[in-house]
Design an enzyme around this catalytic site. Structure first.
Site, short mmCIF file in Angstrom:
data_model
loop_
_atom_site.label_atom_id
_atom_site.label_comp_id
_atom_site.label_asym_id
_atom_site.label_seq_id
_atom_site.Cartn_x
_atom_site.Cartn_y
_atom_site.Cartn_z
N ASP A 31 0.74 -1.12 -0.04
CA ASP A 31 -0.02 -0.20 0.09
C ASP A 31 0.76 1.37 -0.02
O ASP A 31 2.00 1.35 0.86
CB ASP A 31 -0.77 -0.28 1.35
N GLU A 83 29.90 7.41 5.79
CA GLU A 83 29.92 5.88 6.11
C GLU A 83 29.68 5.20 4.58
O GLU A 83 29.52 3.98 4.53
CB GLU A 83 28.80 5.43 6.91
N CYS A 120 25.94 7.60 11.09
CA CYS A 120 25.50 8.96 10.74
C CYS A 120 25.76 10.06 11.78
O CYS A 120 25.69 11.09 11.19
CB CYS A 120 23.69 8.91 10.78
N THR A 163 14.29 3.46 2.41
CA THR A 163 14.65 4.69 3.19
C THR A 163 15.96 4.93 2.71
O THR A 163 16.56 6.03 3.16
CB THR A 163 14.77 4.38 4.58
N SER A 211 16.86 -1.50 15.62
CA SER A 211 17.72 -0.13 15.52
C SER A 211 16.85 0.89 15.74
O SER A 211 17.09 2.07 16.30
CB SER A 211 18.04 0.12 13.93
N HIS A 244 18.21 13.46 13.81
CA HIS A 244 18.60 12.85 12.85
C HIS A 244 17.47 12.05 12.06
O HIS A 244 16.56 11.26 12.90
CB HIS A 244 19.56 11.70 13.05
N SER A 364 24.23 4.74 14.06
CA SER A 364 24.06 3.39 14.58
C SER A 364 25.19 2.88 15.12
O SER A 364 26.46 3.45 14.93
CB SER A 364 23.65 2.75 13.69
P1 HMG Z 1 9.11 -2.43 7.56
O1 HMG Z 1 9.08 -3.80 8.34
O2 HMG Z 1 9.08 -2.17 5.98
O3 HMG Z 1 7.96 -1.29 7.65
O4 HMG Z 1 10.49 -1.55 8.16
P2 HMG Z 1 6.91 -1.54 8.92
O5 HMG Z 1 5.93 -2.65 8.69
O6 HMG Z 1 7.58 -1.46 10.48
O7 HMG Z 1 5.81 -0.40 8.75
C1 HMG Z 1 6.42 1.04 8.74
C2 HMG Z 1 5.51 1.92 9.45
O8 HMG Z 1 4.41 2.16 8.41
C3 HMG Z 1 4.79 1.49 10.68
O9 HMG Z 1 4.76 2.44 11.55
C4 HMG Z 1 3.37 0.84 10.19
O10 HMG Z 1 2.34 0.84 11.05
C5 HMG Z 1 3.32 1.68 8.99
P3 HMG Z 1 4.87 2.45 13.06
O11 HMG Z 1 4.01 1.54 13.81
O12 HMG Z 1 6.31 2.03 13.17
O13 HMG Z 1 4.55 3.82 13.52
N1 HMG Z 1 2.43 1.34 8.11
C6 HMG Z 1 1.43 2.04 7.48
N2 HMG Z 1 0.91 3.30 7.61
C7 HMG Z 1 -0.23 3.49 6.88
N3 HMG Z 1 -0.83 2.74 5.95
C8 HMG Z 1 -0.30 1.64 5.59
C9 HMG Z 1 0.73 1.25 6.53
N4 HMG Z 1 1.49 -0.14 6.37
C10 HMG Z 1 2.30 0.01 7.60
N5 HMG Z 1 -0.90 0.84 4.78
C11 HMG Z 1 12.10 -0.42 9.15
C12 HMG Z 1 10.44 -0.46 8.89
C13 HMG Z 1 12.49 0.98 9.90
C14 HMG Z 1 12.46 -1.49 10.30
C15 HMG Z 1 13.03 -0.24 7.80
O14 HMG Z 1 12.72 0.82 6.98
C16 HMG Z 1 14.47 -0.60 8.03
O15 HMG Z 1 15.05 -1.42 8.38
N6 HMG Z 1 15.12 0.68 7.92
C17 HMG Z 1 16.55 0.78 8.19
C18 HMG Z 1 17.16 0.95 9.37
C19 HMG Z 1 16.51 2.36 9.88
O16 HMG Z 1 16.36 3.25 9.31
N7 HMG Z 1 16.55 2.48 11.32
C20 HMG Z 1 16.20 3.66 12.17
C21 HMG Z 1 16.81 3.88 13.39
S1 HMG Z 1 18.58 3.71 13.12
C22 HMG Z 1 19.05 4.92 12.41
O17 HMG Z 1 18.58 6.08 12.21
C23 HMG Z 1 20.56 4.95 11.89
C24 HMG Z 1 20.56 4.64 10.33
O18 HMG Z 1 20.52 6.27 9.95
C25 HMG Z 1 22.19 4.51 10.11
C26 HMG Z 1 23.33 5.06 10.56
O19 HMG Z 1 23.39 5.61 11.75
O20 HMG Z 1 24.35 4.98 10.00
C27 HMG Z 1 19.70 3.84 9.82
#
Ligand code: HMG
Length: 440
Positions: A31, A83, A120, A163, A211, A244, A364
């Site tokens: 979606d 990075e 980051c 992302t 994360s 961030h 991270s």
């Molecule tokens: P995912 O499994 O694709 O998504 O992974 P999800 O199922 O968790 O859904 C995401 C959100 O969308 C959820 O919201 C769902 O409810 C919502 P939440 O409950 O979390 O508030 N959702 C919907 N909303 C409206 N309509 C819909 C619908 N379906 C779902 N139909 C995940 C999400 C973040 C795990 C993934 O994107 C990921 O692995 N990302 C990479 C890691 C990341 O960004 N982590 C963030 C923290 S760590 C960080 O910031 C450091 C980083 O920048 C690296 C660094 O420091 O170098 C990453």
């Protein structure tokens, strides 16, 4: 004490765009609102085949030097935070300096160059290094160039794929800055974590759900540490809180955590720990599914209160406008969030001079840092000079097939060549290893 901080800033986005609801969602059978509402993203920026971290960083730095009328002799230090480095010895700042030296008469022979790494948060750490160098009186009246540049790519099919992003932010750090003065007070939350890492690999190994918890836990610790040196933070004292932003949905959670903390009602973790039935509160963070469900319910309840809605709309939402259109820029991300906020204020004709930003950086592995910034009187001219809207508008909108080709081109383990989708205009281009950064 003379003010030290960010005098000027420039942004360079990757020249390609991946539309998340229009192109990514249908291909994944998801979606579109999962991306637009759930993660809070409309699009990702991508590097064209002739772009990389060096060209994007050099292009942002060149714009900044031109706009401020600077010559290489005015710069005593060049630090690149990234990075996405491709060289384990020679820092990316030397490649960037090599590019810039093609277009200036002078050179950077007497500038100290380096590369900063801590996921980051390295962009903010480079700012700190520059600040300390000036404060220590070692700068001989010169400024520092800090460049945060990344191609934030994930393996295809990884949950992080939605992302992705690519771009560079160049910042000039000086005495008597025009944009913002940095506070001497800082707070840290730091712990050895393995939620996101790239041990000798280009694409990250990520435990995405964990994360998110680690980000929130370290950010809360950094806020507590900051308050232990700077005194309690009050919500009404802050113009904006740039965090961030790996994706805006993450900042929705961070904003809530911050709000509960600084309004001195019960802390978010205590409330959630009660709800989940786990004490001490740290254990609530470890139970990922329970934490997530409780947080979602909790946010829904709080979002219903006028007080929080207004605070969030004024203090946090304006920091997200650029991130929604470009995705995660890793080291540059929190610096884009600051620009988004200032740009929103400029467009609303709001006067910000003397007001305070609370900046929440994160990397991270894992570390969060909180510091404050005071907006300086030159901020309007600095932000008005940016052309980021035109850059975003000019990006080439990729089809799914284009995206797959471009992703392969930037995969260091593949040897693929594709035609460029855009035509470089007065910018540094990557023209093959060893011929990097030629200006076209
Ligand atoms: P995912 O499994 O694709 O998504 O992974 P999800 O199922 O968790 O859904 C995401 C959100 O969308 C959820 O919201 C769902 O409810 C919502 P939440 O409950 O979390 O508030 N959702 C919907 N909303 C409206 N309509 C819909 C619908 N379906 C779902 N139909 C995940 C999400 C973040 C795990 C993934 O994107 C990921 O692995 N990302 C990479 C890691 C990341 O960004 N982590 C963030 C923290 S760590 C960080 O910031 C450091 C980083 O920048 C690296 C660094 O420091 O170098 C990453």
């Amino acid at each position: 004490m003379t003010a030290v901080g960010i005098d000027a800033i420039e942004i360079w986005t990757g020249n390609l765009k991946l539309d998340l609801p229009g192109t990514f969602a249908p291909e994944k059978g998801e979606d579109p609102e999962k991306y637009t509402k759930g993660l809070g993203l409309n699009a990702s920026s991508f590097p064209d085949s002739y772009e990389d971290i060096v060209t994007m960083g050099a292009n942002a730095a060149h714009r900044l030097m031109e706009r401020k009328g600077l010559e290489p002799d005015d710069i005593g230090r060049i630090d690149v935070a990234t990075e996405s480095s491709f060289d384990n010895s020679k820092p990316v700042s030397t490649y960037v300096a090599g590019c810039l030296e093609q277009v200036y008469d002078g050179d950077f022979h007497h500038a100290n160059k380096g590369e900063r790494k801590f996921a980051c948060i390295a962009g903010t750490q480079s700012l700190d290094d520059a600040y300390n160098w000036i404060r220590a009186g070692r700068h001989r009246g010169r400024s520092a160039l800090v460049i945060a540049t990344d191609t934030a790519l994930y393996a295809r099919g990884d949950a992080g794929e939605a992302t992705q992003g690519a771009g560079a932010v160049a910042m000039l750090i000086s005495e008597d800055p025009d944009l913002v003065e940095l506070s001497t007070e800082q707070g840290y939350g730091s712990a050895d974590e393995t939620d996101f890492l790239k041990p000798n690999q280009q694409f990250p190994s990520v435990d995405g759900k964990r994360s998110v918890q680690v980000y929130l836990a370290r950010m809360r610790e950094a806020l507590e540490d900051y308050e232990s040196v700077a005194g309690d933070v009050h919500p009404d004292d802050l113009a904006y809180i740039p965090f961030h932003t790996p994706f805006p949905g993450m900042v929705r959670k961070a904003g809530l955590l911050g709000y509960r903390h600084i309004t001195r009602e019960t802390s978010l973790e205590d409330d959630l720990a009660d709800e989940i039935g786990r004490q001490p509160r740290e254990e609530a963070f470890d139970d990922e599914d329970a934490f997530r469900d409780a947080l979602r319910e909790y946010m829904d309840a709080l979002k219903g209160t006028d007080q929080y809605r207004e605070w969030y709309a004024e203090t946090i939402e304006p920091t997200l406008s650029l991130s929604r259109e470009v995705g995660n820029w890793y080291t540059g991300s929190v610096h884009l969030a600051r620009v988004s906020a200032l740009k929103t204020a400029l467009e609303a004709d709001r006067e910000l001079t003397g007001e305070t930003l609370l900046v929440g950086s994160y990397g991270s592995g894992a570390q969060a840092e909180i510091h404050a910034e005071t907006v300086k009187s030159g901020w309007k001219d600095e932000i008005a000079a940016l052309n980021i809207d035109e850059q975003l508008e000019d990006r080439y909108d990729m089809s799914w097939a284009d995206y797959e080709e471009v992703h392969d081109v930037h995969n260091h383990e593949m040897d693929v060549d594709v035609e460029e989708f855009t035509t470089p205009e007065a910018e540094f281009v990557f023209d093959g290893w060893g011929r990097m950064g030629e200006r076209k």
